[in-house]
Design an enzyme around this catalytic site. Structure first.
Site, short mmCIF file in Angstrom:
data_model
loop_
_atom_site.label_atom_id
_atom_site.label_comp_id
_atom_site.label_asym_id
_atom_site.label_seq_id
_atom_site.Cartn_x
_atom_site.Cartn_y
_atom_site.Cartn_z
N SER A 13 7.77 6.64 25.49
CA SER A 13 7.65 6.02 26.12
C SER A 13 6.13 5.72 26.94
CB SER A 13 8.99 6.00 26.75
OG SER A 13 8.76 5.37 27.93
N TYR A 34 13.77 13.29 31.91
CA TYR A 34 13.52 11.95 30.16
C TYR A 34 12.05 12.11 30.34
CZ TYR A 34 13.06 7.48 28.56
OH TYR A 34 12.51 6.61 27.91
#
Ligand code: NAP
Length: 255
Positions: free
Chosen positions: A140, A153
């Site tokens: 990501s 995350y």
């Protein structure tokens, strides 16, 4: 990618029944690969497999070592060694540090980082002996930079990038490349879930909550899963052998 470029290749895509994983699985199948798609929900996988030729459903929980080992060895028994491994399964949820208890931290890390590690290790057990292979992890933009309220995350996605970079060194010169895709906000179920969470926490409307995410992408729109799949497609295409250990940003601009 050309229609028959991946004929005879076996690709395995975790989280391949939905969102980014499904778009990647379809692109690889469109280029001729036989694609094992995995996830926890068999009905979601079956529906995807029935809709697209070349996709094959296999239930697998990336947080469970025995499940990963048995599902990948069954896929290998069915379709041969894994030539292309796409470690895509992941979950996204933002929490500030004070609200990040160990249970939450572990849930994110176990799915996103342990899951990628186990998937790649079990695929490599068959791929390492091949003259050619591709490992692609879906990290990501959060694997490259920090953002507010996402410590677990962000740590998990930085970890995925570290795993890819280290393995690209370990297997240097063996015909197998390791790269990470680093998308900004992509229009999938994760956006819907985050919209609900942001609305609940802040009292924003769904539209306002969605705009918070849209505004994070420099080009001011959500990215389509097919755009991520397009980047995943050139990594196994001819001419890509020298792209190794890279973080490919698909974010609409510089981050
Ligand atoms: P998604 O549609 O929710 O996809 C997540 C997939 O992972 C699902 O198919 C899910 O299947 C699977 N999965 C989750 N936990 C699993 C587990 N324990 N075992 C096996 N499979 C599991 O959302 P997405 O956006 O396509 O996400 C795919 C990847 O892209 C994730 O790694 C995410 O972090 C990354 N990403 C997304 C965005 C974004 O904005 N959407 C941006 C950057 C990176 P089951 O629920 O059936 O198990």
């Amino acid at each position: 990618m050309m229609a028959h470029e991946l004929n005879g290749r076996h690709a395995l895509v975790t989280g391949g029944g939905t969102g980014i994983g499904l778009a990647i699985a379809r692109a690889l199948a469109g280029a001729g690969a036989q694609v094992t798609i995995t996830g926890r929900r068999p009905e979601v996988l079956e529906e995807a497999a029935q809709a697209t030729a070349g996709l094959h459903a296999r239930s697998m929980d990336v947080t469970d070592e025995a499940s990963v080992a048995s599902a990948i060895s069954a896929a290998i028994a069915d379709r041969g060694p894994v030539d292309i491994c796409v470690a895509n399964a992941g979950i996204a949820e933002g929490r500030g540090l004070a609200k990040t208890d160990l249970e939450f931290w572990r849930r994110i890390m176990t799915t996103n980082l342990d899951g990628a590690f186990l998937t790649i290790r079990e695929c490599m057990a068959s791929m390492h002996a091949l003259p050619w292979g591709r490992v692609i992890a879906v990290s990501s933009i959060a694997g490259i930079k920090g953002s507010r309220g996402t410590c677990a995350y962000t740590a998990s996605k930085h970890g995925v990038l570290g795993l890819i970079r280290a393995l690209s060194v370990d297997y240097m010169g063996k015909g197998i490349t390791f790269n990470a895709l680093c998308p900004g906000y992509v229009d999938t179920a994760i956006i819907e879930q985050n919209t609900t969470l942001i609305s609940e926490r802040t009292g924003m409307s769904a539209g306002e909550a969605r705009a918070v995410m849209v505004d994070q992408n420099p080009h001011g729109r959500l990215i389509k899963p097919a755009e991520v799949a397009a980047s995943a497609s050139w990594l196994p295409a001819p001419g890509s052998d020298s792209v190794n250990g890279q973080a490919v940003e698909i974010a609409g601009g510089q981050v």
